[in-house]
Design a protein around this motif. Structure first.
Motif, PDB file in Angstrom:
ATOM      1  N   ARG A  11      -4.719   5.513  -2.536  1.00  0.00           N
ATOM      2  CA  ARG A  11      -4.313   4.636  -2.135  1.00  0.00           C
ATOM      3  C   ARG A  11      -4.301   4.377  -3.478  1.00  0.00           C
ATOM      4  NH1 ARG A  11      -3.480   0.653   2.009  1.00  0.00           N
ATOM      5  NH2 ARG A  11      -2.066   1.439   3.330  1.00  0.00           N
ATOM      6  N   TYR A  13      -4.196   1.236  -6.315  1.00  0.00           N
ATOM      7  CA  TYR A  13      -5.124  -0.065  -6.337  1.00  0.00           C
ATOM      8  C   TYR A  13      -5.249  -0.537  -7.557  1.00  0.00           C
ATOM      9  CZ  TYR A  13      -7.292  -0.110  -1.171  1.00  0.00           C
ATOM     10  OH  TYR A  13      -7.143   0.142  -0.240  1.00  0.00           O
ATOM     11  N   ARG A  25      -5.647  -5.492  -5.773  1.00  0.00           N
ATOM     12  CA  ARG A  25      -3.774  -5.682  -5.194  1.00  0.00           C
ATOM     13  C   ARG A  25      -3.506  -3.956  -5.006  1.00  0.00           C
ATOM     14  NH1 ARG A  25      -1.470  -8.563  -8.635  1.00  0.00           N
ATOM     15  NH2 ARG A  25      -1.531 -10.269  -8.043  1.00  0.00           N
ATOM     16  N   ASN A  26      -2.866  -4.014  -3.699  1.00  0.00           N
ATOM     17  CA  ASN A  26      -2.443  -2.769  -3.731  1.00  0.00           C
ATOM     18  C   ASN A  26      -1.366  -1.752  -4.639  1.00  0.00           C
ATOM     19  OD1 ASN A  26      -1.190   0.028  -1.926  1.00  0.00           O
ATOM     20  ND2 ASN A  26      -1.127  -0.446  -0.011  1.00  0.00           N
ATOM     21  N   THR A  29       0.802   3.794  -1.602  1.00  0.00           N
ATOM     22  CA  THR A  29      -0.202   4.821  -0.663  1.00  0.00           C
ATOM     23  C   THR A  29       0.541   6.086  -0.997  1.00  0.00           C
ATOM     24  OG1 THR A  29      -1.032   3.005   0.844  1.00  0.00           O
ATOM     25  CG2 THR A  29      -0.707   5.512   1.627  1.00  0.00           C
TER      26      THR A  29
END
Length: 50
Positions: A11, A13, A25-26, A29
């Motif tokens: 993921r 970030y 904040r993402n 993925t």
């Protein structure tokens, strides 16, 4: 910042924490580390060339 998840995926970030939530904040993925690194590169390019 790239982190490996328990599921084996990676993921991406944000580098700085979100001021509202105080968490990163993402940004997506990805199945492979290469895909995550490639997308991070695309984001950095877009930030400077838009």
């Amino acid at each position: 910042m790239i982190r490996k998840l328990k599921s084996g995926k990676y993921r991406l970030y944000s580098r700085k924490p979100d001021p509202k939530t105080n968490r990163r904040r993402n940004l997506g993925t990805f199945d492979t580390l290469e895909a995550a690194k490639n997308h991070e590169r695309e984001i950095q390019y877009f930030k400077r060339h838009s």
